[in-house]
Enzyme design. Sequence first.
Site, PDB file in Angstrom:
ATOM      1  N   GLY A   1      42.054  40.215  38.718  1.00  0.00           N
ATOM      2  CA  GLY A   1      42.147  39.536  40.025  1.00  0.00           C
ATOM      3  C   GLY A   1      42.238  38.037  39.801  1.00  0.00           C
TER       4      GLY A   1
ATOM      5  N   GLY B   1      43.846  35.062  42.330  1.00  0.00           N
ATOM      6  CA  GLY B   1      43.275  34.771  43.642  1.00  0.00           C
ATOM      7  C   GLY B   1      42.554  33.433  43.693  1.00  0.00           C
ATOM      8  CD  GLN B   2      39.001  30.478  47.902  1.00  0.00           C
ATOM      9  OE1 GLN B   2      38.546  31.509  48.400  1.00  0.00           O
ATOM     10  NE2 GLN B   2      38.639  29.278  48.325  1.00  0.00           N
TER      11      GLN B   2
ATOM     12  CG  ASP C   1      46.111  39.253  40.582  1.00  0.00           C
ATOM     13  OD1 ASP C   1      46.775  39.911  41.403  1.00  0.00           O
ATOM     14  OD2 ASP C   1      45.103  38.586  40.899  1.00  0.00           O
TER      15      ASP C   1
ATOM     16  CG  ASP D   1      46.447  48.992  40.571  1.00  0.00           C
ATOM     17  OD1 ASP D   1      45.288  48.694  40.935  1.00  0.00           O
ATOM     18  OD2 ASP D   1      47.196  49.753  41.224  1.00  0.00           O
TER      19      ASP D   1
ATOM     20  CE1 TYR E   1      34.521  41.281  50.421  1.00  0.00           C
ATOM     21  CE2 TYR E   1      33.016  40.088  51.851  1.00  0.00           C
ATOM     22  CZ  TYR E   1      33.713  40.189  50.665  1.00  0.00           C
ATOM     23  OH  TYR E   1      33.607  39.184  49.731  1.00  0.00           O
TER      24      TYR E   1
ATOM     25  CE  LYS F   1      32.524  41.840  47.472  1.00  0.00           C
ATOM     26  NZ  LYS F   1      33.064  41.834  46.118  1.00  0.00           N
TER      27      LYS F   1
HETATM   28  P1  NAD Z   1      41.383  36.723  46.567  1.00  0.00           P
HETATM   29  O1  NAD Z   1      41.827  37.660  47.631  1.00  0.00           O
HETATM   30  O2  NAD Z   1      41.780  35.298  46.666  1.00  0.00           O
HETATM   31  O3  NAD Z   1      41.841  37.258  45.142  1.00  0.00           O
HETATM   32  C1  NAD Z   1      41.767  38.618  44.793  1.00  0.00           C
HETATM   33  C2  NAD Z   1      42.856  38.885  43.776  1.00  0.00           C
HETATM   34  O4  NAD Z   1      42.802  40.269  43.435  1.00  0.00           O
HETATM   35  C3  NAD Z   1      44.282  38.610  44.308  1.00  0.00           C
HETATM   36  O5  NAD Z   1      44.961  37.746  43.439  1.00  0.00           O
HETATM   37  C4  NAD Z   1      44.922  39.976  44.351  1.00  0.00           C
HETATM   38  O6  NAD Z   1      46.315  39.967  44.039  1.00  0.00           O
HETATM   39  C5  NAD Z   1      44.124  40.725  43.301  1.00  0.00           C
HETATM   40  N1  NAD Z   1      44.168  42.166  43.489  1.00  0.00           N
HETATM   41  C6  NAD Z   1      44.156  42.861  44.648  1.00  0.00           C
HETATM   42  N2  NAD Z   1      44.235  44.169  44.411  1.00  0.00           N
HETATM   43  C7  NAD Z   1      44.283  44.314  43.061  1.00  0.00           C
HETATM   44  C8  NAD Z   1      44.357  45.433  42.206  1.00  0.00           C
HETATM   45  N3  NAD Z   1      44.431  46.680  42.681  1.00  0.00           N
HETATM   46  N4  NAD Z   1      44.369  45.211  40.877  1.00  0.00           N
HETATM   47  C9  NAD Z   1      44.327  43.948  40.372  1.00  0.00           C
HETATM   48  N5  NAD Z   1      44.272  42.847  41.145  1.00  0.00           N
HETATM   49  C10 NAD Z   1      44.247  43.040  42.474  1.00  0.00           C
HETATM   50  O7  NAD Z   1      39.802  36.858  46.470  1.00  0.00           O
HETATM   51  P2  NAD Z   1      38.764  35.792  45.902  1.00  0.00           P
HETATM   52  O8  NAD Z   1      38.379  34.908  47.021  1.00  0.00           O
HETATM   53  O9  NAD Z   1      39.240  35.209  44.647  1.00  0.00           O
HETATM   54  O10 NAD Z   1      37.516  36.745  45.657  1.00  0.00           O
HETATM   55  C11 NAD Z   1      37.237  37.324  44.404  1.00  0.00           C
HETATM   56  C12 NAD Z   1      35.956  38.115  44.516  1.00  0.00           C
HETATM   57  O11 NAD Z   1      34.896  37.268  45.004  1.00  0.00           O
HETATM   58  C13 NAD Z   1      36.007  39.294  45.491  1.00  0.00           C
HETATM   59  O12 NAD Z   1      35.195  40.322  45.016  1.00  0.00           O
HETATM   60  C14 NAD Z   1      35.389  38.736  46.746  1.00  0.00           C
HETATM   61  O13 NAD Z   1      34.811  39.727  47.538  1.00  0.00           O
HETATM   62  C15 NAD Z   1      34.325  37.818  46.174  1.00  0.00           C
HETATM   63  N6  NAD Z   1      33.917  36.780  47.121  1.00  0.00           N
HETATM   64  C16 NAD Z   1      34.772  35.763  47.461  1.00  0.00           C
HETATM   65  C17 NAD Z   1      34.355  34.806  48.368  1.00  0.00           C
HETATM   66  C18 NAD Z   1      35.258  33.665  48.778  1.00  0.00           C
HETATM   67  O14 NAD Z   1      34.886  32.890  49.674  1.00  0.00           O
HETATM   68  N7  NAD Z   1      36.404  33.486  48.161  1.00  0.00           N
HETATM   69  C19 NAD Z   1      33.072  34.871  48.932  1.00  0.00           C
HETATM   70  C20 NAD Z   1      32.250  35.946  48.589  1.00  0.00           C
HETATM   71  C21 NAD Z   1      32.664  36.881  47.651  1.00  0.00           C
HETATM   72  N1  SER Z   2      34.440  34.414  51.966  1.00  0.00           N
HETATM   73  C1  SER Z   2      34.158  35.804  52.100  1.00  0.00           C
HETATM   74  C2  SER Z   2      34.755  36.366  53.335  1.00  0.00           C
HETATM   75  O1  SER Z   2      34.789  35.647  54.307  1.00  0.00           O
HETATM   76  C3  SER Z   2      32.669  36.044  52.114  1.00  0.00           C
HETATM   77  O2  SER Z   2      32.421  37.095  51.258  1.00  0.00           O
HETATM   78  O3  SER Z   2      35.138  37.504  53.328  1.00  0.00           O
END
Ligand code: NAD
Ligand code: SER
Length: 316
Positions: A11, A14-15, A37, A55, A145, A149
Amino acid sequence: MPKSETILVIGASGQIGTDLVLKLREIYGSSNVIATDLKTPVYEVYEGGPFEVLDVLDKEKVHKIVKHYKVTQVYLLAALLSATAEQNPKFGWNLNMSGLFNVLSLGSEQLVKKIFWPSSIAVFGPTSPKQNCPQHTITEPTTVYGISKLAGEGWCTYFHKKYGVDVRSVRYPGLISHKSQPGGGTTDYAVHIFHHAIKRKAYKCYLEKDTYLPMMYMDDAIQATIQIMQVPSEKVLIRSSYNIASLSFSPEEIYHQIKKQYPDFKISYKPDHRQEYADSWPASIDDSYAKQHWNWDPKYNLEKTTQRMLKQLKTT
Ligand code: NAD
Ligand code: SER
């Protein structure tokens, strides 16, 4: 500093993955951090070291890549976030759970030494305390979600106790960053608002002006992530997931911070379905266990976060 690790990030486009891969490559060396990813990452990540299309639901390929690169640590970031998962609950549940199982199995089969998997403030729900929400409290999430979690936290604890898997986790709040766009969460407004400000466009916020949520600047989140992965195992006393915290603000508060540099910036409010998810979460988090157990110490307040975001976005 341990450098003889081979790290797999799933992944990575992503962000969080974007910032995390770059930081991990700085610490462990570019060729030792394999970004994976479904989609191509930003240029810096793609060109800066190994990248593989992967994947996480393809367990066989996950195991193959781990064996091929002799991976020692996995960071699992692939998931559907709150707003996106609510559009497709069954798929959200499947991705968030099966992805975790595929990675935990790497630990129970002793193919990797350490696993990082993030949880979220979404494990809390309307019956959890709103202010300074403690580590151990009522957790009755109302989003798919949050349910995924919370279940994930339970599975991490289970795999640690039953199979000795060294899995570590933090409950991220909403994250604010500039290198990539957020991926479909309720807290995404706190990134979008900066992009509008620097383009001198008015921002229509999908949350009410006084909705307080726990938030954090990405550098602090990356620091927490790498810190919990580097401390000796005996310091990680909580194997579900640690509360971490730094900021708590509302859309109106961040708007006023931005206005200090962009006095003509305008905001309007049109709450949508995401308001309900935000209302179900705490406004602020008590992270004293992370501070006590592994010296978690965030650096960014709202002012510093705002200054940094505006400066970075202006130069990109
Ligand atoms: P994001 O959506 O920006 O990135 C997720 C990445 O996973 C994407 O690049 C997507 O292409 C990839 N992905 C999706 N399905 C996939 C698959 N089947 N196989 C491989 N890759 C796949 O999410 P993020 O913000 O980077 O979050 C990452 C983790 O952190 C997640 O578990 C999310 O729940 C957790 N999280 C994020 C935040 C936040 O504010 N960003 C807050 C709390 C928790
Ligand atoms: N930034 C995340 C969301 O809003 C919190 O897990 O889904």
